[in-house]
Motif scaffolding. Structure first.
Motif, short mmCIF file in Angstrom:
data_model
loop_
_atom_site.label_atom_id
_atom_site.label_comp_id
_atom_site.label_asym_id
_atom_site.label_seq_id
_atom_site.Cartn_x
_atom_site.Cartn_y
_atom_site.Cartn_z
N ARG A 744 2.16 22.36 -5.24
CA ARG A 744 2.00 21.49 -4.05
C ARG A 744 0.92 20.46 -4.26
O ARG A 744 0.32 20.09 -2.97
N HIS A 770 0.80 17.34 0.67
CA HIS A 770 1.35 18.79 0.82
C HIS A 770 0.10 19.53 1.29
O HIS A 770 -0.09 20.82 0.81
N ILE A 824 2.56 21.83 6.72
CA ILE A 824 2.71 21.90 5.44
C ILE A 824 2.06 20.52 4.73
O ILE A 824 2.68 20.23 3.64
N GLY A 825 1.56 19.71 5.58
CA GLY A 825 1.09 18.44 4.78
C GLY A 825 0.47 17.53 5.92
O GLY A 825 0.74 17.71 7.26
#
Length: 847
Positions: A744, A770, A824-825
């Motif tokens: 990530r 991310h 998630i980001g």
């Protein structure tokens, strides 16, 4: 009787087909009902045309049958008349034959006895008495001839039976003798060429055949005299032989032309002769066929025209339905857009009557659209104590004299609370280009005004604090040397000029390599080359002591580079009077000087650490190539080609190191915005190369994608690189601080062309990480000045980025990426308008 009962009774009296059809009709959609309503008249016209055709066909067939019946009836009447005449003549001939056998009639008086018989019967042209041996005993002929013709009544051999002859008289004579009954012959031509047939009555004396009485009928006279005149006036009656040849007819035909066969024919045998003669009645159709019927074609033409008009009407209705659907869709879209707006909209006519309000306006004021639409001044949302002022503003608005920047007013909600609003007025123009009213947009600025007041108060407090300091605080632009800020102590000691700032920063050249601020700047020499702006602004303050000879004072000077509110790189100095402390520390002067030099070296090392890390690889490669070449030259193990290749590789590494330094110097060299024609891929390459130092240090990968051949931009490339670099560094710091796994630890940078009705053609820069994302409260205050989520952050990075983008007529925004409810980001994106034409370049440069 109540009206409801009267209305319910006809409904109950409906039959079940009507109720069934009504239920079926109500279940259909409006589009289907319109389609059925359109097809109903079309089917009616088609059914009407079919009924007309059927009626014409039925009447024509009925008339044809009547004509057939008339022909049949007239033919049978003619047959009956001829039959009666032949039977009557046959009875008279049988009676005359009996008289001949009984010697009632002698040869000498045959003509006298038969003259009255022949005179009353013009159809009989010849009456002959023959013996058993076929000899002529007596005769009476009614055919007359002119004396000069030389023909007598006895010259009729064609009418006499002859032995071993195959003529009709002979065959009839034999049949009569054998059958002992009256016999009719077939038609034949007599000696004069007339078509005749014979009836022969056999003569028997004591059962012995004694001859025959022959009566010869003229076919033409038989038809002429015994076909009724009323029949012949209506139809043509003809006598035909076995071969279908016309022997006689009531209608004369031209010589040499065959008789015309009628459209309606009826044939019956000639009774009681039964000699092959056929009586034919002919009739011609008097009814006009469908094809030649003018009325039929008129009805057909009118039906086709009606069908065409119905089809055209149906097509027009479909187009209207399509346009109506498009209008409804457009209206719904506009209504949804108006309903989703946070700005209140109010429309008024030219007299000041409210004609429309959107939901946002109702939500702001608390009044419903029913409370507002149709209202005249004073309006319900006017505060009671500001009616006169608002009336004056309304009159100014109706006269079209409202300022372009809007009007700040007080608005009262339905519950009586007051809030501040800014109203913008624009004229309403109809499709004909005439003004029909005014449109007012209203924005609630209570919160913005509160923030502005807070900022003003904060600025006043900040200024009061700085003005109350005993230290001199000054901010000067690095490039222009312009004094941007000076507090009371600075103005007391140095005046309102930048010379005192230059005097205080004069000793900085030894530690930072920068020329004194305010001196002339040589563009060919960049004293800040190699030092990125972000590194300068992030670096801590450098404390040093400066002696000002004109004041005979020592100052503890702290310097810091920062980006001013307009984006320019500036230097801030905080100079504290330490003259007394300087005298007290005279003993430790030498050691303090050494500590100061050490501190400057450490600061310089911090600023140059990232550059040194990036230059380490090419310099190491150059060292390795040089050591390798020296070793091989000393051992005589290198030829010219290998030496040239090694030198070329060394030169490329040196060029790479020079490019790194050149890019860093170019990035920090200019601070004055200068717009020029630039391309997205060049900006991305420079920004990514500068950000690569920080990304590699934090072990973060980057993936870039730039659309092929994007349109050019009219921007300051250095400022846009600064925005991209800031976003990339923030993403890398977020990923590194979250201690994410390697999978990530990546950033995506995408550059794509976009088009929207609001912004037109733009280029969109998208930076996606991310990391852990941003909290909702952080997103709400992301661009506030001096707000930062970092411990050592100043809170001006994103605010400055937003100022840069908006100065280029673009927009910047940030959103979280979610997997379900888990972030998630984060995605930062900003847009820049593209260069549409060469003529736009000056306008963009001055924007």
């Amino acid at each position: 009787m109540p009206p409801t009962v009267a209305a319910a009774r006809p409904r109950a009296a409906r039959t079940w087909p009507e109720r069934l059809f009504g239920r079926w009709w109500r279940r259909q959609s409006a589009a289907h009902q319109d389609r059925y309503a359109t097809l109903g008249p079309l089917f009616s016209v088609l059914l009407f045309l079919a009924a007309i055709i059927s009626a014409f066909w039925y009447l024509r067939n009925e008339e044809f049958e009547r004509e057939q019946e008339a022909v049949k009836r007239d033919t049978e009447i003619s047959q009956q008349q001829l039959r009666l005449r032949l039977i009557e003549n046959q009875e008279q001939l049988v009676r005359m034959a009996r008289d001949i056998v009984t010697r009632g009639i002698e040869r000498q008086n045959f003509a006298a006895h038969t003259s009255s018989f022949v005179r009353d019967r013009p159809e009989i042209t010849n009456l002959i008495w023959v013996g058993a041996d076929r000899s002529r005993i007596a005769g009476h002929a009614v055919t007359t001839f002119l004396p000069e013709s030389g023909v007598t009544s006895d010259d009729t051999p064609a009418s006499m039976p002859a032995l071993r002859s195959n003529a009709e008289p002979e065959r009839t004579f034999v049949r009569g003798r054998e059958s002992r009954q009256t016999t009719y012959s077939g038609p034949f031509a007599d000696s004069y060429g007339h078509t005749v047939f014979q009836v022969q009555v056999p003569l028997f004396e004591r059962s012995t055949f004694a001859g025959a009485l022959i009566a010869e009928y003229s076919v033409e006279r038989l038809v002429r005299y015994y076909v009724p005149s009323e029949v012949s006036s209506r139809h043509a009656i003809s006598l035909l032989d076995r071969q279908g040849r016309a022997l006689a007819s009531t209608v004369m035909t031209p010589a040499g032309s065959p008789p015309r066969r009628g459209a309606i024919n009826h044939e019956v045998p000639l009774a009681p002769a039964h000699n092959g003669l056929v009586l034919r009645g002919q009739g011609h159709r008097t009814s006009i066929g469908l094809i030649s019927n003018t009325l039929f074609w008129m009805v057909a033409a009118l039906s086709v025209l009606t069908v065409w008009m119905l089809l055209g009407t149906g097509r027009h209705m479909r187009r209207r339905l399509q346009m109506q659907a498009a209008l409804v869709s457009e209206t719904n879209f506009r209504r949804a857009m108006e309903n989703s707006m946070l700005t209140g909209m109010r429309a008024m006519d030219l007299e000041g009557r409210i004609t429309y309000v959107n939901p946002a306006f109702c939500a702001m004021t608390g009044f419903s659209d029913a409370d507002l639409i149709g209202q005249r001044p004073p309006f319900p949302h006017w505060p009671r104590d500001r009616v006169d002022e608002n009336r004056r503003l309304l009159e100014q608005e109706l006269q079209g004299k409202s300022p372009a920047g809007g009007i700040e007013v007080k608005v009262m909600r339905k519950d009586g609370t007051i809030f501040d609003a800014r109203m913008y007025v624009s004229p309403l123009i109809d499709p004909k280009g005439q003004q029909t009213g005014w449109m007012t947009s209203m924005t609630n600025i209570t919160e913005a005004k509160r923030i502005r007041d807070q900022l003003t108060a904060s600025h006043e407090r900040f200024t009061t604090v700085l003005e109350g300091l005993d230290a001199a605080v000054s901010v000067v632009s690095v490039q222009q040397g312009e004094l941007l800020f000076a507090n009371r102590s600075y103005r007391l000691w140095f005046g309102a000029v930048a010379a005192g700032h230059a005097l205080l920063s004069g000793g900085q050249a030894s530690s930072s390599g920068a020329a004194p601020v305010g001196e002339a700047i040589d563009e060919s020499v960049d004293d800040l080359g190699g030092l990125p702006t972000q590194e300068l602004t992030d670096a801590g303050s450098d404390s040093r002591e400066v002696f000002v000879e004109s004041l005979q004072k020592w100052f503890d000077v702290r310097a810091r580079y920062l980006q001013w509110t307009d984006g320019r790189l500036a230097q801030m100095l905080i100079a504290t009077d330490i003259t007394e402390r300087r005298h007290a520390e005279a003993v430790a002067a030498s050691q303090a000087e050494k500590a100061q030099v050490t501190s400057r070296l450490v600061t310089m090392g911090e600023m140059a650490s990232s550059v040194a890390h990036e230059l380490n690889q090419p310099l190491t490669a150059i060292t390795n190539y040089c050591n390798g070449m020296v070793t091989r030259v000393e051992n005589n193990a290198i030829d010219k080609g290998d030496l040239v290749a090694a030198l070329q590789k060394t030169a490329r590494q040196a060029e790479r190191a020079g490019q790194i330094i050149h890019r860093i110097r170019a990035f920090v060299k200019r601070s004055e915005p200068q717009r020029q024609r630039a391309y997205a891929h060049t900006i991305v390459e420079d920004a990514v190369e500068l950000a690569g130092i920080e990304l590699r240090r934090r072990n973060v990968a980057i993936h870039t994608y730039v659309a092929q051949r994007p349109p050019p931009l009219m921007v300051d490339p250095i400022l846009i690189e600064q925005v991209v670099l800031n976003l990339l560094k923030n993403a890398a710091e977020a990923i590194d601080n979250a201690h994410l796994p390697t999978a990530r630890r990546r950033i995506e940078l995408r550059v794509l062309p976009r088009h929207s009705e609001e912004e037109g053609d733009t280029i969109e820069f998208i930076v996606t990480d991310h990391g852990p994302g941003l909290k909702e409260e952080v997103l709400a205050r992301l661009y506030e000045a001096f707000f930062s989520t970092k411990v050592d952050g100043l809170g001006i990075g994103l605010s400055l980025c937003r100022s840069i983008i908006e100065s280029h007529r673009g927009r910047i925004k940030a959103t979280n990426l979610y997997n379900g409810e888990t972030p998630i980001g984060c995605r930062f994106s900003f847009t820049l308008p593209v260069e549409t034409s060469r003529s736009d370049a000056p306008a963009a440069a001055t924007a």
